[in-house]
Scaffold this motif. Structure first.
Motif, PDB file in Angstrom:
ATOM      1  N   LEU A 126      32.326  50.572  46.067  1.00 41.80           N
ATOM      2  CA  LEU A 126      32.752  50.746  44.678  1.00 41.80           C
ATOM      3  C   LEU A 126      32.108  51.991  44.076  1.00 41.80           C
ATOM      4  O   LEU A 126      32.765  52.794  43.407  1.00 41.80           O
ATOM      5  CB  LEU A 126      32.374  49.516  43.854  1.00 41.80           C
ATOM      6  N   PHE A 172      43.059  45.092  53.647  1.00 43.70           N
ATOM      7  CA  PHE A 172      42.406  44.237  52.654  1.00 43.70           C
ATOM      8  C   PHE A 172      41.577  45.079  51.700  1.00 43.70           C
ATOM      9  O   PHE A 172      41.661  44.931  50.485  1.00 43.70           O
ATOM     10  CB  PHE A 172      41.479  43.241  53.364  1.00 43.70           C
ATOM     11  N   SER A 219      43.696  47.311  49.351  1.00 44.37           N
ATOM     12  CA  SER A 219      44.394  46.597  48.291  1.00 44.37           C
ATOM     13  C   SER A 219      43.400  46.022  47.290  1.00 44.37           C
ATOM     14  O   SER A 219      43.671  45.982  46.090  1.00 44.37           O
ATOM     15  CB  SER A 219      45.269  45.497  48.880  1.00 44.37           C
ATOM     16  N   PHE A 220      42.227  45.629  47.794  1.00 47.91           N
ATOM     17  CA  PHE A 220      41.179  45.113  46.914  1.00 47.91           C
ATOM     18  C   PHE A 220      40.734  46.204  45.927  1.00 47.91           C
ATOM     19  O   PHE A 220      40.644  45.966  44.720  1.00 47.91           O
ATOM     20  CB  PHE A 220      40.006  44.643  47.778  1.00 47.91           C
ATOM     21  N   PHE A 261      43.417  46.964  43.496  1.00 47.00           N
ATOM     22  CA  PHE A 261      43.542  45.874  42.531  1.00 47.00           C
ATOM     23  C   PHE A 261      42.522  46.039  41.413  1.00 47.00           C
ATOM     24  O   PHE A 261      42.810  45.764  40.252  1.00 47.00           O
ATOM     25  CB  PHE A 261      43.330  44.532  43.237  1.00 47.00           C
ATOM     26  N   LEU A 262      41.343  46.539  41.758  1.00 51.17           N
ATOM     27  CA  LEU A 262      40.308  46.731  40.747  1.00 51.17           C
ATOM     28  C   LEU A 262      40.505  48.035  39.972  1.00 51.17           C
ATOM     29  O   LEU A 262      39.699  48.369  39.122  1.00 51.17           O
ATOM     30  CB  LEU A 262      38.926  46.730  41.393  1.00 51.17           C
ATOM     31  N   LEU A 309      40.561  51.056  41.349  1.00 55.04           N
ATOM     32  CA  LEU A 309      40.061  52.199  42.103  1.00 55.04           C
ATOM     33  C   LEU A 309      41.068  52.427  43.231  1.00 55.04           C
ATOM     34  O   LEU A 309      42.174  51.941  43.170  1.00 55.04           O
ATOM     35  CB  LEU A 309      38.668  51.893  42.635  1.00 55.04           C
ATOM     36  N   GLY A 365      48.141  46.593  46.164  1.00 61.04           N
ATOM     37  CA  GLY A 365      47.066  46.042  45.336  1.00 61.04           C
ATOM     38  C   GLY A 365      47.240  46.384  43.871  1.00 61.04           C
ATOM     39  O   GLY A 365      47.130  45.526  42.997  1.00 61.04           O
ATOM     40  N   CYS A 388      50.002  44.427  42.254  1.00 63.61           N
ATOM     41  CA  CYS A 388      49.609  43.061  41.907  1.00 63.61           C
ATOM     42  C   CYS A 388      48.799  43.060  40.619  1.00 63.61           C
ATOM     43  O   CYS A 388      48.971  42.180  39.776  1.00 63.61           O
ATOM     44  CB  CYS A 388      48.779  42.439  43.026  1.00 63.61           C
ATOM     45  N   LEU A 429      49.723  41.354  36.922  1.00 64.52           N
ATOM     46  CA  LEU A 429      48.877  40.330  36.313  1.00 64.52           C
ATOM     47  C   LEU A 429      49.002  40.322  34.792  1.00 64.52           C
ATOM     48  O   LEU A 429      48.912  39.270  34.147  1.00 64.52           O
ATOM     49  CB  LEU A 429      47.431  40.585  36.731  1.00 64.52           C
ATOM     50  N   LEU A 489      54.643  39.957  40.926  1.00 68.23           N
ATOM     51  CA  LEU A 489      53.462  39.746  41.737  1.00 68.23           C
ATOM     52  C   LEU A 489      53.863  39.244  43.116  1.00 68.23           C
ATOM     53  O   LEU A 489      53.304  39.648  44.124  1.00 68.23           O
ATOM     54  CB  LEU A 489      52.562  38.707  41.075  1.00 68.23           C
ATOM     55  N   GLY A 507      52.752  40.857  46.828  1.00 65.99           N
ATOM     56  CA  GLY A 507      51.776  39.945  47.412  1.00 65.99           C
ATOM     57  C   GLY A 507      52.252  39.378  48.733  1.00 65.99           C
ATOM     58  O   GLY A 507      51.508  39.342  49.710  1.00 65.99           O
TER      59      GLY A 507
END
Lengths: 313, 456
Positions: free
Chosen positions: B285, B388, B391-392, B395-396, B398, B408, B411, B415, B425, B429
């Motif tokens: 991160l 993973f 996409s993680f 999703f955040l 970044l 990601g 999604c 939200l 979504l 997903g």
């Protein structure tokens, strides 16, 4: 044994120091200053830098961090809650408690449900129960946490309205259900798969045949003889699980609007609040490192064959 | 052969089944002819490692099905964007928030006009939008020729219509003049034809019919299927490239460590242990935030082909690659080291050493080919983990940066409006899950097919 534990603790402290150094260098490499706002003048920034010691050379700053951490002082926030001690922010505003609670429940669920499911699958190998569990666990390890979290949110909070959309500070048991399930599902499935495989390995061993030949009941063969030996890979996996649950908590906390530590870490990085970044990283890393340590020692208890002194990498 | 040996033989031979009369002629003891030798070789053809592995893989129904579905996903991600007229960044103002297969009012009008006129329905850059046609220059490419037009005065709420006769002509028809898909021929306004397109002229895309928004559109009027395709493409590419980075760094590091042994191995493995015990996501991160600006600067200043290729990817993707190169190779290094430690005790390595082969040659010729199975399996299973992570991070907020689509980030966009438009979504997903699932299953199949321990 004691020597081994001491050595492991030394390595753990070294790792923590390394993490502090990397984090320190990285956060100082983030462009911009924590005090940079639309109104701030260069003089104001310089003054603020001097106030918090950010004008000193980097190695002195790092040394100051380490010194104050050894004293148990995590510093004070520069920006997000200016002037508040970081330890207060992390430990006394419920953030750490929330994340820890969430993580531990998830870990507990993964273990207490994953291991029995794995045993059931191994015991019923080749039947429809095994097949059904295999499909579930295979799909389970392919769903990203955020997809599962949001799908649960749509189904149970939005469509059926059984559970609250915003979990908040997890005051009711209903608020816990979705965050814990979405956080632990991947690991639950993984633990179940792992248990099944190692259980099948164990079942084919000679001592199981001996036990059966002696007329020991199937139930106690499984529970006493096979399970104990098949737990070793599962225990090894618990270290990575802890790290993974912390990762997952970033997503789960932002999906279900839980004001935990994971969410706060992301915000602190975006805000360049150095002491908070450092403290959160150290606290979360310490959790993972302690978990790894516990796992390594738990090894010895579960399987005395493992020699703790040999350097098996 | 009267069966008395059966008692002491470890094999249970049924004496009744032994042929009583074995007739052997003198011919049977002659040396084999060329034909016979050839047929012997043909019968016992040596099967190469990969052929053998493929034969075993093919028998695995689940893995074969997964491979097939993964290939379908590949086609969806790489061929799909060529087949649909939408792109990940195109925003169609009038076509916002559509459900799957729903058409906006403009698209309905457009479809009816396209069906009724002998020309093509066309509009500047945005098929299906009923916006004002700005004054300026337009050009149409048709049949290898470029036709240029200019409009002197902007026209409100109109649609451009191209008559595809021998000499194409471009008209503007006001929306109010279109009734039931028919337009009044007297009320059309022809555009002035110029010789060559002026600089900055807008291209007019020809649209014969309006392509449906199969997955609907998002709040900005972007086609969700197009974005899902591009997102899947980004995910798969990142997964493969990151896995290759891990493969190269991890196998070189592991091979050196395992082969060198002694103090070198000890130090190298302590480094691996340290990196392994870092909770990498925290560092990742930070890295994402740290690398953003320096990478952007490098892209802007860099004139090299490498820098420009990297800048096409964007700083988010490049920093994911850097992250993998820094932190994620340790598992691969451990696996390769373990394999090398096992293999280097083998007799053929001793023989090679005795014959004076260099370390490099031993690594290349003897060690790497023998642990190729483990390498392939680990690399294949590394791809989902990279997907993973990407996409993680996306999703955040970044990772992959807008306007480029990522599964990601789609999604996380979905939200915000999840209670109204859950399908936004579900599509990305589900695609993401299918890609990871099939890759996992293919990896499992590869493990069964390539692992020499299971080979009988």
């Amino acid at each position: 044994m004691t020597g081994y534990i001491l050595k492991r603790i030394a390595v753990a402290i070294l790792t923590l120091l390394l993490i502090m150094t990397i984090t320190f260098l990285l956060m100082n490499a983030i462009p911009g200053s924590p005090f940079l706002t639309e109104k701030s003048t260069p003089e104001m920034i310089a003054k603020a830098n001097a106030k918090y010691g950010l004008d000193k050379p980097l190695y002195i700053q790092l040394w100051n961090y380490i010194k104050s951490y050894l004293k148990g002082d995590l510093g004070t926030s520069l920006k997000m809650q200016e002037g508040t001690p970081v330890s207060t922010i992390i430990f006394h505003q419920g953030k750490f408690e929330l994340s820890l609670k969430l993580g531990l429940y998830a870990l507990l669920l993964a273990v207490t449900l994953g291991i029995p499911l794995g045993c059931i699958a191994a015991y019923n190998r080749g039947t429809w129960i095994d097949g059904f569990l295999r499909v579930i666990t295979t799909v389970g390890v392919a769903i990203p946490t955020f997809v599962l979290a949001t799908l649960l949110l749509v189904t149970f909070a939005v469509k059926l309205q059984w559970l609250p959309t915003i979990s908040g500070s997890l005051t009711t048991w209903k608020a816990f259900i979705m965050p814990v399930i979405s956080l632990s599902f991947y690991y639950l499935c993984y633990v179940a798969k792992l248990t099944r495989t190692s259980m099948l390995d164990a079942i084919n061993q000679d001592y199981i045949r001996t036990a059966r030949a002696k007329g020991v009941k199937t139930r106690s063969v499984i529970l006493k003889h096979a399970l104990r030996n098949s737990l070793i890979p599962v225990i090894t996996y618990l270290g990575p699980v802890m790290a993974g649950i912390i990762t997952g908590s970033f997503v789960v906390e932002s999906t279900f609007s839980i004001p935990g530590l994971g969410k706060y870490f992301v915000q602190s990085v975006l805000n360049r609040d150095y002491p908070i970044i450092m403290a959160t990283t150290v606290v979360l890393s310490a959790l993972v490192i302690i978990m790894n340590l516990v796992v390594d020692i738990a090894y010895k208890i579960v399987d005395p064959r493992i020699s703790l002194t040999s350097k098996e990498v | 052969m009267d069966g008395k040996f059966a008692k002491i033989s470890p094999f249970q031979v049924d004496p009744d089944k032994i042929p009583q009369n074995i007739h052997l002629n003198d011919d049977d003891f002659l040396a084999a002819g060329e034909d016979e030798k050839a047929s012997m070789v043909e019968k016992h053809k040596s099967v190469s490692y990969w052929k053998d592995a493929w034969r075993r893989f093919r028998k695995n129904t689940v893995s074969m099905a997964a491979l097939f579905i993964f290939i379908v996903c590949l086609l969806f991600a790489f061929l799909g964007p060529k087949l649909i007229p939408y792109s990940y960044g195109d925003q169609y103002r009038s076509a916002q928030k559509l459900a799957p297969f729903e058409y906006s009012d403009d698209e309905k009008t457009a479809m009816s006009v396209a069906g009724s006129c002998d020309g093509f329905y066309a509009t500047a850059l945005q098929p299906g939008s009923r916006t004002a046609i700005k004054k300026g220059d337009y050009y149409v490419q048709s049949g290898g020729k470029t036709y240029a037009f200019s409009l002197k005065k902007a026209v409100e709420k109109s649609i451009l219509i191209l008559k595809a006769d021998e000499e194409p002509a471009l008209f503007v028809v006001k929306e109010k003049d279109i009734k039931d898909g028919q337009y009044d021929k007297d009320k059309i306004q022809a555009l002035d034809c110029t010789d060559t397109p002026a600089e900055g002229a807008s291209e007019i895309k020809l649209v014969k019919s309006v392509f449906p928004h199969v997955f609907g559109t998002d709040s900005a009027g972007r086609d969700i299927m197009a974005r899902t395709m591009y997102g899947a493409r980004v995910s798969i590419l990142i997964g493969i490239v990151a896995a290759l980075i891990v493969l190269v760094i991890g196998s070189i590091y592991g091979a050196i460590s395992g082969l060198a042994g002694g103090a070198v191995d000890f130090v190298m493995m302590r480094i691996v242990e340290l990196i392994y015990s870092i909770p990498e996501v925290l560092i990742v991160l930070l890295l994402q935030v740290v690398l953003k600006d320096p990478l952007q600067k490098w892209f802007d200043s860099g004139t090299s082909a490498f820098a420009s290729a990297m800048s096409d990817l964007g700083s988010g993707i490049v920093s994911i690659f850097i992250t993998f190169a820094l932190l994620y190779w340790v598992t691969m290094a451990r696996i390769v080291r373990g394999q090398v430690l096992q293999l280097k005790e083998q007799e053929y390595v001793t023989a090679a050493t005795a014959l004076g082969a260099s370390n490099g040659r031993i690594i290349r010729r003897h060690l790497l080919p023998n642990c190729v199975g483990a390498l392939v399996i680990t690399t294949c299973l590394q791809i989902p983990s990279a997907i993973f992570l990407e996409s993680f991070l996306s999703f955040l907020g970044l990772g992959v940066s807008a306007p480029m689509a990522s599964l990601g980030s789609m999604c996380s966009d979905a939200l915000e409006t999840i209670s109204l438009y859950p399908y936004r979504l579900v599509f990305p997903g589900v695609i993401l899950t299918i890609i990871v699932l099939t890759l996992n299953l293919v990896g499992d199949g590869l493990r069964d097919a390539l692992d020499p321990r299971l080979k009988k």
